[in-house]
Design a protein around this motif. Sequence first.
Motif, PDB file in Angstrom:
ATOM      1  N   ARG A 144      79.885  35.194  24.873  1.00  0.00           N
ATOM      2  CA  ARG A 144      80.265  33.937  25.507  1.00  0.00           C
ATOM      3  C   ARG A 144      80.303  34.188  27.002  1.00  0.00           C
ATOM      4  N   LEU A 197      86.648  31.603  27.279  1.00  0.00           N
ATOM      5  CA  LEU A 197      86.539  30.154  27.449  1.00  0.00           C
ATOM      6  C   LEU A 197      87.074  29.372  26.261  1.00  0.00           C
ATOM      7  N   ASP A 198      87.057  29.959  25.057  1.00  0.00           N
ATOM      8  CA  ASP A 198      87.502  29.211  23.885  1.00  0.00           C
ATOM      9  C   ASP A 198      88.989  29.423  23.594  1.00  0.00           C
ATOM     10  N   ALA A 199      89.695  30.075  24.513  1.00  0.00           N
ATOM     11  CA  ALA A 199      91.138  30.251  24.338  1.00  0.00           C
ATOM     12  C   ALA A 199      91.853  28.919  24.534  1.00  0.00           C
ATOM     13  N   ALA A 200      92.940  28.740  23.819  1.00  0.00           N
ATOM     14  CA  ALA A 200      93.682  27.479  23.900  1.00  0.00           C
ATOM     15  C   ALA A 200      94.199  27.209  25.309  1.00  0.00           C
ATOM     16  N   TRP A 227      92.706  28.116  28.143  1.00  0.00           N
ATOM     17  CA  TRP A 227      91.662  28.134  29.171  1.00  0.00           C
ATOM     18  C   TRP A 227      91.718  26.855  30.005  1.00  0.00           C
ATOM     19  N   ASN A 259      89.371  24.769  32.948  1.00  0.00           N
ATOM     20  CA  ASN A 259      88.036  24.722  33.552  1.00  0.00           C
ATOM     21  C   ASN A 259      88.039  24.980  35.056  1.00  0.00           C
ATOM     22  N   ASN A 313      86.197  28.097  36.078  1.00  0.00           N
ATOM     23  CA  ASN A 313      84.755  28.244  35.943  1.00  0.00           C
ATOM     24  C   ASN A 313      84.145  28.815  37.225  1.00  0.00           C
ATOM     25  N   ALA A 319      90.139  38.036  22.872  1.00  0.00           N
ATOM     26  CA  ALA A 319      91.027  36.882  22.700  1.00  0.00           C
ATOM     27  C   ALA A 319      92.292  37.171  23.491  1.00  0.00           C
TER      28      ALA A 319
END
Length: 235
Positions: free
Chosen positions: A56, A65-68, A70, A72, A75, A159
């Motif tokens: 990823r 990025l898929d952590a709860a 996160w 934006n 970025n 994670a």
Amino acid sequence: EPVQARPGFAPDDAHPWIGNPKDPARHERAKKVRQAMAFAIDRKTSNDAILGGLGRVAYIPGIPLDAADWDNKWNVPFDPDRAKALLKEAGYPNGFDFNFWIPSDFPNVDIELSQAVAAMWENIGLRPKIVLLAYTAGRPNLLEKKQNEPWMWFMAGDAVQYNNAHLTSARYINHAGWNGAVEIPELGDFYNRWLNAQKEPHAKQVAIFKERSDWLREWMPFVAVADVPSLFVVN
């Protein structure tokens, strides 16, 4: 007490990415250089073409990025034009030369991905010289605090665990058996604050981690490329 000397601390024109907290102007210029190196990387193409889409894209270490949790705002877009503008603002419109160490004997370091990063830096006018050197040969420079050039490495964890082991792996504080070639008091402070918050509500710990992520995104001491998931093999 005086701290141990660091021969690799070279905040000069030969090492544009190394800042100096006691020299605000150079510290800011070095930050822009590191940000430029981050904006130069096409993470999606790197992941798709080299890692087979298994990873990823990663912008800062320690939180995928898929952590709860996160956000934006962390970025780091692929923006070569912005990277060139930052280099110009920092005083390096024509780029600069530097060695880029890729540990050639370490399974957690992808040589092809590392070479792609070097090529992307060339696209914004930088001139990296790839040094394929075994980690065992380069490790003395780390332990003796002599390492002062960019190098490819990894951080454990795919994670956010919000536990001591996770925060330890992402704080980059040195100890007798290993030295990450950088010592950052701010990361140590975040870690200590997190430890002191162990008896506080979990939300307090998360808030400290997010503040740490804000700091990493602004100062960009580590240019993250990809989060690679753990591999489980069954015979």
